[in-house]
Write a protein that holds these residues in place. Structure first.
Motif, PDB file in Angstrom:
ATOM      1  N   ARG A  25       0.856  -1.189   0.000  1.00  0.00           N
ATOM      2  CA  ARG A  25       0.000   0.000   0.000  1.00  0.00           C
ATOM      3  C   ARG A  25       0.888   1.233   0.000  1.00  0.00           C
ATOM      4  NH1 ARG A  25      -2.504  -0.239   6.163  1.00  0.00           N
ATOM      5  NH2 ARG A  25      -0.553  -0.681   7.240  1.00  0.00           N
ATOM      6  N   TRP A  76      -7.378  -7.064  -6.851  1.00  0.00           N
ATOM      7  CA  TRP A  76      -8.191  -6.859  -5.649  1.00  0.00           C
ATOM      8  C   TRP A  76      -7.621  -5.657  -4.895  1.00  0.00           C
ATOM      9  CZ3 TRP A  76      -7.591 -11.498  -7.884  1.00  0.00           C
ATOM     10  CH2 TRP A  76      -8.669 -12.391  -7.894  1.00  0.00           C
ATOM     11  N   LEU A  77      -8.436  -4.656  -4.635  1.00  0.00           N
ATOM     12  CA  LEU A  77      -8.006  -3.441  -3.954  1.00  0.00           C
ATOM     13  C   LEU A  77      -8.822  -3.243  -2.683  1.00  0.00           C
ATOM     14  CD1 LEU A  77      -7.856  -0.990  -7.019  1.00  0.00           C
ATOM     15  CD2 LEU A  77      -6.022  -2.461  -6.136  1.00  0.00           C
ATOM     16  N   SER A  78      -8.176  -2.676  -1.646  1.00  0.00           N
ATOM     17  CA  SER A  78      -8.895  -2.367  -0.405  1.00  0.00           C
ATOM     18  C   SER A  78      -8.325  -1.093   0.211  1.00  0.00           C
ATOM     19  CB  SER A  78      -8.799  -3.532   0.584  1.00  0.00           C
ATOM     20  OG  SER A  78      -7.444  -3.755   0.965  1.00  0.00           O
ATOM     21  N   ASN A  79      -8.948  -0.654   1.314  1.00  0.00           N
ATOM     22  CA  ASN A  79      -8.523   0.563   2.028  1.00  0.00           C
ATOM     23  C   ASN A  79      -8.380   1.750   1.077  1.00  0.00           C
ATOM     24  OD1 ASN A  79      -8.369  -0.637   4.619  1.00  0.00           O
ATOM     25  ND2 ASN A  79      -6.355  -1.479   4.107  1.00  0.00           N
ATOM     26  N   LYS A 100     -18.435   1.672   0.983  1.00  0.00           N
ATOM     27  CA  LYS A 100     -17.568   0.644   0.418  1.00  0.00           C
ATOM     28  C   LYS A 100     -16.224   1.279   0.063  1.00  0.00           C
ATOM     29  CE  LYS A 100     -17.401  -2.804  -3.317  1.00  0.00           C
ATOM     30  NZ  LYS A 100     -18.118  -3.361  -4.493  1.00  0.00           N
ATOM     31  N   ASP A 101     -15.120   0.687   0.587  1.00  0.00           N
ATOM     32  CA  ASP A 101     -13.791   1.218   0.296  1.00  0.00           C
ATOM     33  C   ASP A 101     -12.893   0.145  -0.312  1.00  0.00           C
ATOM     34  OD1 ASP A 101     -13.315  -0.402   2.434  1.00  0.00           O
ATOM     35  OD2 ASP A 101     -12.124   1.067   3.573  1.00  0.00           O
ATOM     36  N   TYR A 102     -13.494  -0.782  -1.065  1.00  0.00           N
ATOM     37  CA  TYR A 102     -12.703  -1.861  -1.635  1.00  0.00           C
ATOM     38  C   TYR A 102     -13.286  -2.262  -2.985  1.00  0.00           C
ATOM     39  CZ  TYR A 102     -16.569  -4.774  -0.058  1.00  0.00           C
ATOM     40  OH  TYR A 102     -17.816  -5.304   0.143  1.00  0.00           O
ATOM     41  N   SER A 115     -13.465  -5.898  -4.817  1.00  0.00           N
ATOM     42  CA  SER A 115     -13.143  -7.301  -4.553  1.00  0.00           C
ATOM     43  C   SER A 115     -12.481  -7.972  -5.740  1.00  0.00           C
ATOM     44  CB  SER A 115     -14.405  -8.060  -4.148  1.00  0.00           C
ATOM     45  OG  SER A 115     -15.393  -7.944  -5.159  1.00  0.00           O
ATOM     46  N   CYS A 133      -4.494   3.368  -1.602  1.00  0.00           N
ATOM     47  CA  CYS A 133      -5.196   2.091  -1.559  1.00  0.00           C
ATOM     48  C   CYS A 133      -4.199   1.006  -1.204  1.00  0.00           C
ATOM     49  CB  CYS A 133      -5.871   1.779  -2.907  1.00  0.00           C
ATOM     50  SG  CYS A 133      -4.695   1.346  -4.217  1.00  0.00           S
ATOM     51  N   GLN A 134      -4.716  -0.197  -1.011  1.00  0.00           N
ATOM     52  CA  GLN A 134      -3.897  -1.372  -0.749  1.00  0.00           C
ATOM     53  C   GLN A 134      -4.167  -2.399  -1.846  1.00  0.00           C
ATOM     54  OE1 GLN A 134      -3.481  -2.999   3.365  1.00  0.00           O
ATOM     55  NE2 GLN A 134      -4.545  -4.806   2.545  1.00  0.00           N
ATOM     56  N   ASP A 151      -4.337  -6.052  -2.607  1.00  0.00           N
ATOM     57  CA  ASP A 151      -4.410  -7.342  -1.913  1.00  0.00           C
ATOM     58  C   ASP A 151      -3.920  -8.486  -2.794  1.00  0.00           C
ATOM     59  OD1 ASP A 151      -5.409  -6.104   0.332  1.00  0.00           O
ATOM     60  OD2 ASP A 151      -7.498  -6.363  -0.277  1.00  0.00           O
TER      61      ASP A 151
END
Length: 816
Positions: A48, A718-721, A757-759, A761, A788-789, A791
């Motif tokens: 990230r 796949w992205l999150s945060n 929603k902050d991701y 999938s 972002c992160q 994944d």
């Protein structure tokens, strides 16, 4: 588990605990590593964006809105951040007016309080030199004595010799009743020296002659003004008067050393206070002396209201400020084969708080708010700032039992107790310092290969440790010589002593040594085997701020990379240099290391890299971060790894990075002025450093078939945060290609500041556009702005048949 088409082979990047590794071939690095990066962290095991910096304060500037940064430190005993810049001393305080446009903190200048200032006039001295006879010599003296005008003329006829006439003239002046209150005359050879009877009372002297007699007059204090530098102002003791210094004008010297005739090409030009000669530079013509004469004439014609230029007839000229307390800036530019030297010989200006005595009035003044203010003629008490060398490029700080000692290797050190500064006369002038095992270790300023060790701390009183009296006696001695210039000092952290301080490590430019000053009994030093011993014969330390403790180890920058003390000790038993930097070697240059700084903060070791010169001072394009906490493990530690290379926004550079109670701070050069920044914790949402570009480069991926021909089928992300609007560019390259191929740009927009929603999938990138590119292995690069992160990054490859390559049609190969 995702369903995969049977004809596609997957390869994945997800867990990143191995961190950055650009030192090895991208095909051979581990599956938990990435091949290159910018502004990333692998803390938590995923990739990230690095934690962001936030601005804490603007650094102060001088009246001309300039800043010359000299050093900054955390004064741990008082929990204060102390800055030295422009020869002044500052403390970071909370701002009383923080706002969206004003940072939360401000630098406050530290003053020396309650300094008693006295009227310190000096006597006027005029000298009359009789040079030839044959007539009369008349001296007229004028002065104001207790409000009454005194004017008298005394004359003598030249007789016998110049010396005899001088004696007669001095006798006549002293014999004149009214002049006895004004000046005292003393003959000395051919001279008559007139000294004012009362210091601070000026007078006018005129000399006239008749017939063939000649005489010269030199007025040694022509304007009667005295400037008392701040460091010479006495404190408290009204029986001690400082030595006054005459105010003198700035004088620059230009010496033309060579040139030939070629009009319009071989030229010399000057720029004074930002303005160049007009309409054009001066052509070199005839000789250096003739060119200097023409240059002086053009300077006087254009800048005569500010300076006066005069030649010496040898190719040199002096440029003098017309007003003694004014300064000017000058640059000399040459063209063609013209060469010239430029020297500023006597620059002097008045810093804030200067004292000025005009004894033609008489009146005492102080310089405040860019103006001279009338303070009367009686003594007064003021607070004064530090007035040290404003252009010293490096200073050294050390906390000695609650007193901060500050050295610049040039002037007497000063001490700061948390509220005010004062001179420190009991500690020698030096450079790098370290207070450990109850003693102050100090590198001598003149001979930087010599280390002095001060007295032992007693009863916690810092005054007992701020002395160097235990030198050259009994067994211990007081100084230790080393073969190379000493750059850094630090004790080895240890757990087997109450103090936590072990043997002192002495880093020099080329090697390292140990000194057993952890033995506090000085009388025993001589009997200790290897009290002073070599440690690393070919590994030096970059600078005073580059060595920092990490648990029971020392990490430091060296000319051959990044080092750990304990690892380097083990490496000495086998060939090669090794070093911690091997997974990111391209960032560790061998030059520009003197001002390198490092810090151990928030379970990271961060060190500045990629030096460059900016306005004659070293800055660093970014930093390299080692992450000691890539993955949390109950009751254990994850292996250390590199977050990677961190840089700042465009046209921002690091001057110095340092630690404050586990938090990293940095002094940052920005296009609008230097600022103090604080590094936030991972995951903290901040609005600063927006637009920062992050880059991830994967290892070479080949789905465990490095020799099988294949092409890209698709990629899943796949992205999150996700904390900001995102713009991601996905690129790829085949085998050993140097250029990257564009695949797709992805934009992500947050509908609100706090979306539900902050991701993402799963986002699928279809087969890259254009003709399918076949190859054996692929690398992928993701560049993005916003936070972002990542994944998972999973690529799918389609294997291709290779029957056409079973036999080569030619043994001649052309690379295109």
């Amino acid at each position: 588990m995702a369903v995969t088409r049977k004809d596609l082979l997957p390869d994945r990047f997800s867990l990143a605990v191995g961190g950055h590794n650009s030192g090895d071939d991208p095909e051979f690095i581990g599956p938990e590593q990435y091949a290159d990066s910018q502004n990333l962290t692998n803390r938590g095991g995923r990739v990230r964006g690095r934690p962001r910096f936030v601005k804490k304060a603007d650094l102060p500037t001088d009246p001309e809105n300039e800043l010359y940064f000299q050093g900054i430190t955390h004064f741990e005993s008082q929990n204060q951040i102390i800055l030295r810049a422009n020869g002044r001393l500052y403390r970071l305080d909370e701002s009383t007016t923080p706002s969206a446009s004003n940072p939360p903190c401000v630098f406050t200048e530290i003053l020396k309080p309650n300094v008693t200032v006295w009227e310190v006039p000096t006597a006027q001295v005029d000298t009359i030199t009789i040079t030839a006879g044959g007539g009369d010599i008349n001296v007229e003296i004028t002065a104001i004595v207790d409000g009454t005008l005194v004017n008298a003329t005394v004359g003598v006829t030249w007789a016998t010799s110049n010396a005899a006439t001088a004696t007669a003239l001095a006798t006549a002046i002293n014999a004149h009743g009214s002049l006895g209150l004004v000046a005292d005359a003393v003959d000395s050879g051919d001279d008559v020296v007139l000294t004012s009877e009362l210091a601070g009372r000026g007078f006018l002297t005129e000399v006239t002659v008749t017939s063939s007699a000649t005489a010269d007059l030199v007025n040694t204090t022509p304007n009667g003004h005295v400037y008392v530098p701040n460091e010479l102002i006495p404190q408290g003791d009204n029986s001690s008067y400082p030595t006054p210094v005459d105010v003198v004008a700035q004088v620059d010297t230009i010496t033309i050393t060579e040139g030939t005739n070629d009009p319009g090409v071989n030229t010399i030009d000057v720029v004074i206070n930002g303005t160049a000669l007009s309409p054009s530079p001066v052509d070199w013509a005839t000789s250096n002396a003739a060119t200097a004469t023409q240059l002086a004439s053009d300077i006087n014609s254009q800048f005569g209201s500010d300076v006066t230029a005069a030649t010496a007839g040898d190719g040199s000229l002096t440029i003098t400020a017309d007003i003694p307390y004014k300064t000017f800036t000058m640059m000399v530019n040459t063209g063609g084969d013209v060469s010239a030297l430029h020297a500023k010989t006597t620059p002097r200006s008045f810093p804030f708080g200067s004292i000025y005595y005009d004894w033609d009035k008489p009146m005492l003044y102080a310089y405040y708010s860019s103006a001279w203010n009338d303070l009367g003629t009686s003594a007064l008490t003021i607070d004064i700032p530090l007035d040290a060398n404003p252009f010293k490029d490096q200073v050294w700080f050390e906390d000695v039992a609650g007193v901060l000692v500050i050295q610049d290797g040039e002037k007497q050190p000063i001490q700061y107790d948390g509220s005010s500064w004062d001179n420190l006369t009991t500690v020698p002038v030096g450079t790098a310092m370290r207070f450990a095992n109850g003693r102050l270790h100090l590198v001598s300023s003149g001979r930087r290969k010599t280390l002095q060790v001060g007295d032992i701390l007693q009863n916690g009183d810092p005054a007992t440790a701020l002395k160097f009296t235990e030198t050259g006696y009994l067994f211990g001695g007081g100084s230790f010589a080393f073969p190379n210039e000493i750059t850094s000092l630090h004790e080895i952290p240890t757990q087997d002593k109450a103090s936590g301080q072990g043997t002192m490590v002495i880093g020099t430019t080329r090697d390292c040594h140990t000194l057993r000053t952890d033995i506090t009994d000085r009388d025993a030093w001589q009997s200790v085997q290897d009290f002073q011993a070599p440690l690393f014969p070919e590994i030096g330390v970059a600078g005073p701020d580059s060595m920092v403790p990490v648990n029971n180890d020392l990490y430091f920058r060296s000319s051959n990379g990044l080092r750990s003390l304990r690892m380097a000790v083990g490496e000495q038993q086998s060939p090669g240099y090794g070093g911690l930097h091997q997974e990111i070697p391209e960032n560790f240059y061998k030059w520009g290391l003197k001002h390198n700084s490092s810090t151990h903060s928030d379970d990271r070791f961060i060190t500045t890299v990629r030096p460059r010169l900016m306005n004659h001072q070293w800055v660093y394009e970014g930093a390299v971060s080692i992450n000691f906490e890539s993955l949390n493990r109950l009751g254990g530690k994850s292996p250390i790894s590199f977050d990677g290379y961190w840089e700042l926004p465009s046209n921002h550079y690091i001057r110095q990075i340092f630690d404050v109670d586990g938090t990293a701070y940095a002094v940052v050069y920005t296009p609008t002025g230097d600022e103090l920044w604080e590094l936030q914790e991972d995951g903290v949402e901040v609005v600063e450093e927006t637009g920062l570009e992050q880059i991830l480069v994967t290892r070479s991926m080949h789905a465990n078939d490095p020799m099988g021909l294949k092409t890209i089928g698709r990629m899943d992300l796949w992205l999150s945060n996700i904390q900001d609007n995102l713009s991601l560019d996905v690129e790829y390259r085949v085998d050993q290609e140097s250029d990257w191929r564009t695949w797709e740009t992805i934009t992500v927009t947050l509908a609100s500041a706090n979306p539900n929603k902050d991701y993402i999938s799963r986002y699928t990138l279809k087969t890259p556009p254009g003709n399918k590119v076949a190859g054996y292995s692929y690398q992928f690069r993701v560049k993005w702005t916003g936070r972002c992160q990542i994944d998972y990054l999973q690529a799918y490859f389609k294997p291709l048949g290779e029957s056409q390559f079973s036999e080569q049609s030619s043994n001649s190969i052309t690379l295109t």
